[in-house]
Write a protein that holds these residues in place. Sequence first.
Motif, PDB file in Angstrom:
ATOM      1  N   LEU A  63      -4.746  -0.411  11.284  1.00 40.75           N
ATOM      2  CA  LEU A  63      -5.869   0.382  10.764  1.00 40.75           C
ATOM      3  C   LEU A  63      -7.139   0.122  11.586  1.00 40.75           C
ATOM      4  CD1 LEU A  63      -5.378  -0.031   6.905  1.00 40.75           C
ATOM      5  CD2 LEU A  63      -4.855   1.967   8.309  1.00 40.75           C
ATOM      6  N   TRP A  64      -7.395  -1.149  11.900  1.00 41.72           N
ATOM      7  CA  TRP A  64      -8.578  -1.507  12.698  1.00 41.72           C
ATOM      8  C   TRP A  64      -8.604  -0.741  14.014  1.00 41.72           C
ATOM      9  CZ3 TRP A  64     -13.112  -3.515  12.059  1.00 41.72           C
ATOM     10  CH2 TRP A  64     -13.352  -4.547  11.148  1.00 41.72           C
ATOM     11  N   LEU A  90      -9.259   2.878  13.769  1.00 39.51           N
ATOM     12  CA  LEU A  90     -10.666   3.151  13.461  1.00 39.51           C
ATOM     13  C   LEU A  90     -11.560   2.904  14.674  1.00 39.51           C
ATOM     14  CD1 LEU A  90     -12.740   3.566  10.963  1.00 39.51           C
ATOM     15  CD2 LEU A  90     -12.969   1.096  11.076  1.00 39.51           C
ATOM     16  N   LEU A  91     -11.301   1.789  15.377  1.00 39.79           N
ATOM     17  CA  LEU A  91     -12.232   1.351  16.421  1.00 39.79           C
ATOM     18  C   LEU A  91     -12.066   2.081  17.749  1.00 39.79           C
ATOM     19  CD1 LEU A  91     -12.519  -2.523  15.993  1.00 39.79           C
ATOM     20  CD2 LEU A  91     -14.186  -0.746  15.445  1.00 39.79           C
ATOM     21  N   VAL A 144      -0.582  -4.470   9.318  1.00 41.27           N
ATOM     22  CA  VAL A 144      -1.046  -3.154   8.837  1.00 41.27           C
ATOM     23  C   VAL A 144      -2.559  -3.031   9.017  1.00 41.27           C
ATOM     24  CG1 VAL A 144      -1.109  -1.567   6.907  1.00 41.27           C
ATOM     25  CG2 VAL A 144       0.780  -3.141   7.117  1.00 41.27           C
ATOM     26  N   MET A 145      -3.281  -4.124   8.713  1.00 39.60           N
ATOM     27  CA  MET A 145      -4.737  -4.090   8.872  1.00 39.60           C
ATOM     28  C   MET A 145      -5.116  -3.958  10.354  1.00 39.60           C
ATOM     29  SD  MET A 145      -6.385  -3.878   6.134  1.00 39.60           S
ATOM     30  CE  MET A 145      -7.992  -3.970   6.898  1.00 39.60           C
ATOM     31  N   TYR A 151     -13.253  -2.881   6.348  1.00 36.19           N
ATOM     32  CA  TYR A 151     -12.154  -3.596   7.001  1.00 36.19           C
ATOM     33  C   TYR A 151     -12.521  -5.061   7.245  1.00 36.19           C
ATOM     34  CZ  TYR A 151      -9.640   0.795   7.968  1.00 36.19           C
ATOM     35  OH  TYR A 151      -8.958   1.981   7.873  1.00 36.19           O
ATOM     36  N   ARG A 174      -3.244 -13.492  14.434  1.00 39.59           N
ATOM     37  CA  ARG A 174      -2.168 -14.021  13.615  1.00 39.59           C
ATOM     38  C   ARG A 174      -2.570 -14.225  12.163  1.00 39.59           C
ATOM     39  NH1 ARG A 174       2.066 -17.450  15.864  1.00 39.59           N
ATOM     40  NH2 ARG A 174       1.224 -19.097  14.575  1.00 39.59           N
ATOM     41  N   SER A 175      -3.882 -14.164  11.887  1.00 43.05           N
ATOM     42  CA  SER A 175      -4.276 -14.395  10.492  1.00 43.05           C
ATOM     43  C   SER A 175      -4.550 -13.098   9.735  1.00 43.05           C
ATOM     44  CB  SER A 175      -5.483 -15.335  10.423  1.00 43.05           C
ATOM     45  OG  SER A 175      -6.543 -14.775  11.123  1.00 43.05           O
ATOM     46  N   ILE A 176      -4.398 -11.953  10.392  1.00 43.05           N
ATOM     47  CA  ILE A 176      -4.616 -10.670   9.713  1.00 43.05           C
ATOM     48  C   ILE A 176      -3.282  -9.934   9.620  1.00 43.05           C
ATOM     49  CG2 ILE A 176      -5.943  -8.521   9.727  1.00 43.05           C
ATOM     50  CD1 ILE A 176      -7.874  -9.825  11.604  1.00 43.05           C
ATOM     51  N   PRO A 177      -2.995  -9.259   8.505  1.00 41.74           N
ATOM     52  CA  PRO A 177      -1.740  -8.505   8.413  1.00 41.74           C
ATOM     53  C   PRO A 177      -1.682  -7.421   9.489  1.00 41.74           C
ATOM     54  CG  PRO A 177      -2.855  -8.582   6.285  1.00 41.74           C
ATOM     55  CD  PRO A 177      -3.804  -9.150   7.285  1.00 41.74           C
ATOM     56  N   PHE A 206       0.838  -1.201   0.000  1.00 38.05           N
ATOM     57  CA  PHE A 206       0.000   0.000   0.000  1.00 38.05           C
ATOM     58  C   PHE A 206       0.872   1.250   0.000  1.00 38.05           C
ATOM     59  CE2 PHE A 206       1.028   0.141   4.481  1.00 38.05           C
ATOM     60  CZ  PHE A 206       1.030   1.495   4.760  1.00 38.05           C
ATOM     61  N   TYR A 239       3.671   3.771   9.817  1.00 34.28           N
ATOM     62  CA  TYR A 239       3.567   4.617   8.629  1.00 34.28           C
ATOM     63  C   TYR A 239       2.118   4.707   8.150  1.00 34.28           C
ATOM     64  CZ  TYR A 239       4.803   6.276   3.939  1.00 34.28           C
ATOM     65  OH  TYR A 239       4.916   7.000   2.796  1.00 34.28           O
ATOM     66  N   ALA A 240       1.375   3.582   8.265  1.00 34.54           N
ATOM     67  CA  ALA A 240       0.006   3.517   7.749  1.00 34.54           C
ATOM     68  C   ALA A 240      -0.909   4.541   8.409  1.00 34.54           C
ATOM     69  CB  ALA A 240      -0.567   2.109   7.939  1.00 34.54           C
ATOM     70  N   SER A 290       7.981   0.094  12.075  1.00 33.68           N
ATOM     71  CA  SER A 290       7.987   1.007  10.921  1.00 33.68           C
ATOM     72  C   SER A 290       6.618   1.041  10.233  1.00 33.68           C
ATOM     73  CB  SER A 290       9.062   0.589   9.924  1.00 33.68           C
ATOM     74  OG  SER A 290       8.843  -0.727   9.484  1.00 33.68           O
ATOM     75  N   LEU A 291       5.771   0.034  10.499  1.00 34.32           N
ATOM     76  CA  LEU A 291       4.468  -0.014   9.821  1.00 34.32           C
ATOM     77  C   LEU A 291       3.481   1.028  10.339  1.00 34.32           C
ATOM     78  CD1 LEU A 291       4.060  -3.860   9.488  1.00 34.32           C
ATOM     79  CD2 LEU A 291       4.682  -2.239   7.716  1.00 34.32           C
ATOM     80  N   TYR A 318       1.734 -13.188  19.473  1.00 35.64           N
ATOM     81  CA  TYR A 318       2.963 -13.884  19.078  1.00 35.64           C
ATOM     82  C   TYR A 318       3.762 -14.325  20.309  1.00 35.64           C
ATOM     83  CZ  TYR A 318       2.053 -12.883  14.229  1.00 35.64           C
ATOM     84  OH  TYR A 318       1.486 -12.871  12.979  1.00 35.64           O
TER      85      TYR A 318
END
Lengths: 247, 222
Positions: B75-76, B79-80, B71-72, A212, B66-69, A187, B168-169, B165-166, B106
Motif C-alpha cells: 500500500l505504501w 501511494l508514494l 500488505v502495508m 499509513y 521486516r517490521s511492517i506487514p 483486510f 490483491y490489496a 497473492s497479496l 529478506y
Amino acid sequence: MGNWDWQVFCKNTIDGEVMPRCFGSGGDITYLQWMLSAWGWTISVSLLALMVALVVGSLMGILRTTPSKTLVLIGNAWTELFRNIPLLVQIFLWYHVIPSLFLPLQQVPSFLLVVLGLGFFTSARIAEQVKAGIESLSKGQRYAGLAIGLTLPQTYRFVLLPMAFRIVIPPLTSESMNIIKNSSVAFAVSISELTMFAMQAQEETSRGIEIYLAVSLLYFLSAFAVNRVALFIENRVQVPGMIGGGK
Amino acid sequence: MLETDFGFLSWNVVSGFIIKGFIFSIQLTLAAMIGGIALGTALALMRLSGKKPLVLVAAFYVNTLRSIPLVMVILWFFLLIPLLIGRPMGAELSAIITFTVFEAAYYSEIMRAGIQSVPKGQVYAGYAVGMTYGQTMQLIVLPQAFRNMLPVLLTQTIILFQDTSLVYAIGAYDLLKGFEVAGKNFNRPVEMYLLAAATYFVICFSLSMLVRRLQKKIQIIR
C-alpha cells in the motif's frame, strides 16, 4: 508531497468535521478512535490465532517425532498442506469455501474463521520448530525416560517437552511477531483491523501518508511488545548450563 | 453439505482468465527474485563492510521493511510512487518495484549468513595473492556463499511466490485474481477458490521437494 495534516485523526468519520477533543460524542467516532479499535482487532486476531497455532502446532510437531508411522504421516501431511498454500488463499477458503460446504459454519462469525485460518497457517511453522526442538535433544533422553518405566506420553511430558519448549522459544518469538504482521491479510475478508482501516481511511480522507505512518507505527509497536514479552519469558525459563543459559 | 460442480471448467476458462494471472505471478516472482537477490547481496555487503554509515543505512533498510506487514508495504509504495514521479503507476508495475525492494531485505539476511559461513581464511587467502576487496568478494567469497545458501534462497523464493497473492490489496491481476474473476463470471466462486488452493499447493509442494533434493546434493559436495 504537501504538508503534514495530523488533524485528520481528530476528524469525525461521518461528516469530516474536526472534533474539539479528538473524540467523538453521541455515538460518532473520530478516525483516531476508529484506528484504536482497529488496533484492538489486530491484537485480538493475532493473540487468538497465536493460541490456536501454539496448541495445534505443538501437537503436530510432537506427532512428527513419535515412533508411530501413522502419526508421523499425519503430522507431515498437516505441515505440508498448510505451508504450501498462500495465507490469503487459506483465508478465502475459510471465509468463502468452508462455510458453504459445511452449512453449520455459516453461523460462525468471520472473525473466528480468520482466527482459525491464521492459526492453522502458523501452526505448520510452529510444528516445524517444535519438531526441530525435540530432535535437537539427544536420543539418550528419550531412552532414559522409557528405561525407567515411563510410558511414551509420560516421557514426552516429563523428559522431552520441558527441555524442547525452552529451546524453541527464540524461533517461536519470531513466529509470534510474524503472526501480527500476517494478521493484516484479514483486510481481504472485511475484518476491521489496522490494514482495513488504513485502506478505507486513506480513501475517505486522502491523507494516506499520515494514516499509513500511524498504522505502520502501531504494527511496529505491537511486534516490539511481543518481542519484549518473549524475551522476558525466555529469561525466566532458560536452562542453566546451556549456551545462552547463563547462571 | 453442498455439492461442488466443476462442469463449467474448460480450456477457454483457463486460457481466458487464469493463464494471464499465472504469467504475471511468475513474472513478479522472477523479477523480485533476481532484483531482490542483487539488491540484497549489496545490502549484506554493506552490513558486513564495517563502515559505520553503510552499516547503519543497510540495517535501517532491512529492519524497517521486516517490521511492517507486506500488505502495508504494498500500500505504501502504491501511494508514494505516484507522488514521487508525479503521475499514476499501474498496480502491476508498482507490485514489481515493491516486491523487489521488500524481498531484498529478506534475501540480504540470507546472504549475510551465507557470507559469514565462508571461513575467514578464504578472505585472507584472497588478499595474500594480491586481490582487492572487490575481487576477493566477487571471485572467492560470494560464489561459495551463494552455493551454501542456495537451498535457503530458493525456499525464500517459494515464500515469495506465495506472497505475490497479496497484490490483491492493490487489485493487480495475478494468479489468485484470475481464479477469483473466473469464479465471479461463472458464479462458481467456491470451486474456483478450491482450484486456486490446489494450484498453489501443487506448485509450491513440488518446488519444495526439488529444493529438498538439491539440499541433499549440496550437503554431499560439502
